[in-house]
Design an enzyme around this catalytic site. Structure first.
Site, mmCIF file in Angstrom:
data_model
loop_
_atom_site.group_PDB
_atom_site.id
_atom_site.type_symbol
_atom_site.label_atom_id
_atom_site.label_comp_id
_atom_site.label_asym_id
_atom_site.label_seq_id
_atom_site.Cartn_x
_atom_site.Cartn_y
_atom_site.Cartn_z
ATOM 1 N N HIS A 127 -8.534 1.197 -3.240
ATOM 2 C CA HIS A 127 -9.305 0.945 -1.989
ATOM 3 C C HIS A 127 -9.843 2.123 -1.837
ATOM 4 O O HIS A 127 -9.449 3.114 -1.181
ATOM 5 C CB HIS A 127 -8.408 0.337 -0.898
ATOM 6 C CG HIS A 127 -9.181 0.173 0.445
ATOM 7 N ND1 HIS A 127 -8.500 0.103 1.629
ATOM 8 C CD2 HIS A 127 -10.529 0.379 0.595
ATOM 9 C CE1 HIS A 127 -9.343 0.085 2.547
ATOM 10 N NE2 HIS A 127 -10.558 0.083 2.137
ATOM 11 N N ASP A 180 -6.177 -5.554 5.827
ATOM 12 C CA ASP A 180 -5.528 -4.204 5.570
ATOM 13 C C ASP A 180 -5.727 -3.610 6.765
ATOM 14 O O ASP A 180 -6.541 -3.056 7.529
ATOM 15 C CB ASP A 180 -6.424 -3.524 4.596
ATOM 16 C CG ASP A 180 -5.950 -1.972 4.254
ATOM 17 O OD1 ASP A 180 -5.167 -1.823 4.505
ATOM 18 O OD2 ASP A 180 -6.753 -1.484 3.299
ATOM 19 N N HIS A 184 -1.648 -1.156 -3.875
ATOM 20 C CA HIS A 184 -2.634 -0.782 -3.277
ATOM 21 C C HIS A 184 -2.616 0.530 -3.087
ATOM 22 O O HIS A 184 -1.758 0.937 -2.496
ATOM 23 C CB HIS A 184 -2.782 -1.831 -1.765
ATOM 24 C CG HIS A 184 -3.919 -1.571 -1.130
ATOM 25 N ND1 HIS A 184 -5.127 -2.644 -0.969
ATOM 26 C CD2 HIS A 184 -4.484 -0.669 -0.234
ATOM 27 C CE1 HIS A 184 -6.020 -2.203 -0.297
ATOM 28 N NE2 HIS A 184 -5.365 -1.055 0.446
ATOM 29 N N SER A 191 0.866 -1.331 0.118
ATOM 30 C CA SER A 191 -0.113 -0.025 0.173
ATOM 31 C C SER A 191 0.740 1.293 -0.020
ATOM 32 O O SER A 191 1.722 1.529 0.901
ATOM 33 C CB SER A 191 -0.746 0.062 1.304
ATOM 34 O OG SER A 191 -1.560 1.269 1.264
ATOM 35 N N ASP A 229 -4.768 3.618 -1.431
ATOM 36 C CA ASP A 229 -5.664 3.864 -0.328
ATOM 37 C C ASP A 229 -6.255 5.271 -0.487
ATOM 38 O O ASP A 229 -5.330 6.366 -0.495
ATOM 39 C CB ASP A 229 -5.237 3.826 0.965
ATOM 40 C CG ASP A 229 -5.194 2.459 1.413
ATOM 41 O OD1 ASP A 229 -6.050 1.663 1.371
ATOM 42 O OD2 ASP A 229 -3.945 1.976 1.700
ATOM 43 N N MET A 274 -8.602 8.228 0.286
ATOM 44 C CA MET A 274 -9.495 8.847 1.160
ATOM 45 C C MET A 274 -10.216 10.281 0.948
ATOM 46 O O MET A 274 -9.391 11.287 0.422
ATOM 47 C CB MET A 274 -8.861 8.702 3.028
ATOM 48 C CG MET A 274 -8.159 7.656 3.110
ATOM 49 S SD MET A 274 -7.327 7.604 4.594
ATOM 50 C CE MET A 274 -6.290 5.984 4.287
ATOM 51 N N MET A 299 -10.959 -4.785 7.286
ATOM 52 C CA MET A 299 -10.019 -3.760 7.927
ATOM 53 C C MET A 299 -9.589 -4.217 9.371
ATOM 54 O O MET A 299 -10.415 -4.596 10.114
ATOM 55 C CB MET A 299 -10.619 -2.310 8.068
ATOM 56 C CG MET A 299 -10.951 -1.651 6.894
ATOM 57 S SD MET A 299 -10.190 -1.549 5.633
ATOM 58 C CE MET A 299 -8.964 -0.250 6.375
ATOM 59 N N MET A 318 -11.830 4.492 0.270
ATOM 60 C CA MET A 318 -12.492 4.912 1.620
ATOM 61 C C MET A 318 -13.467 6.238 1.497
ATOM 62 O O MET A 318 -12.799 7.462 1.691
ATOM 63 C CB MET A 318 -11.610 5.175 2.478
ATOM 64 C CG MET A 318 -11.064 3.573 2.930
ATOM 65 S SD MET A 318 -9.555 3.805 4.002
ATOM 66 C CE MET A 318 -8.308 3.450 2.849
HETATM 67 ZN ZN ZN Z 1 -6.416 -0.122 1.785
#
Ligand code: ZN
Length: 221
Positions: free
Chosen positions: A66, A176, A33, A9, A35, A37, A137, A68
């Site tokens: 991913h 994760d 990966h 990640s 992330d 957000m 998570m 979020m």
């Molecule tokens: Zn993640």
């Protein structure tokens, strides 16, 4: 079952040297990966499709976004155009998860559903059939790298793995949050098939070697 894999990640990477850092872990990681957000679904604000677009020519590894974020369906087009292979959104963020899975598929991406620590993993069971992955998570709260591993999440990994196997589906269980060699080993034993690691890879003095050691854990060594 094929051996489990490592997802590196980039959340904990040095963004000024992102391409170089991805190259360093590439021999040992299977997935990059990303992330994402949005400062709404989770408080932090991170990165978006432009980073995937920049990474696409750098690596042939699978790029997994991913999300979020609230209203993930609004971002699918941008992530698909950027070259995302797999997109995972949060069960808590989608009013109609089945529809988001279909929309991702329409745009050529495999889809997954993630569950926050406080969310019952049984909520993803109705959607398992069409999924590439479920992200469990494994920290206290979704949203920050570097938090400790939350071992109360291990039964969720076991529960979703059991259901996937019972239905003879091929769905990855991704863990994760707080994943290092020791917690990674426990997650693999519980049925995880992808270890997503941020800090333990990119905050290591040698990210390439950290990825090598974690990939051995994923492969059961
Ligand atoms: Zn993640």
């Amino acid at each position: 079952m094929p051996p489990a894999r490592l997802a590196a990640s980039v959340l904990s990477a040095d963004f000024a040297r992102l391409g170089e850092q991805v190259k360093a872990v590439e021999p040992h990681a299977d997935i990059i990966h990303v992330d994402v957000m949005d400062a709404h679904f989770v408080p932090p604000l991170t990165i978006g499709p432009v980073v995937v677009e920049s990474l696409r020519p750098v690596t042939d590894l699978t790029l997994h976004a991913h999300l979020m974020v609230d209203a993930p369906e609004a971002l699918l087009e941008d992530f698909a155009s950027a070259g995302t292979d797999i997109v995972t959104f949060h069960l808590e963020a989608a009013s109609d998860p089945g529809r988001v899975v279909r929309l991702a598929g329409d745009r050529g991406m495999a889809a997954g559903i993630a569950v926050n620590p406080e969310t019952d993993v049984h909520g993803v069971f109705p959607y398992l059939e069409g999924l590439d992955n479920v992200i469990v998570m494994t920290l206290e709260r979704t949203g920050w790298a570097g938090q400790p591993f939350n071992e109360e999440m291990l039964p969720k990994v076991e529960a979703v793995r059991k259901e996937i196997d019972r239905r003879e589906l091929s769905v990855d269980v991704v863990v994760d949050g707080g994943i290092d060699e020791s917690t990674g080993r426990r997650c693999i034993a519980a049925g995880a098939t992808v270890l997503a690691a941020a800090s333990s890879v990119f905050k290591a003095s040698d990210p390439g070697d950290a990825a090598r050691r974690l990939s051995l854990v994923a492969r059961g060594a």
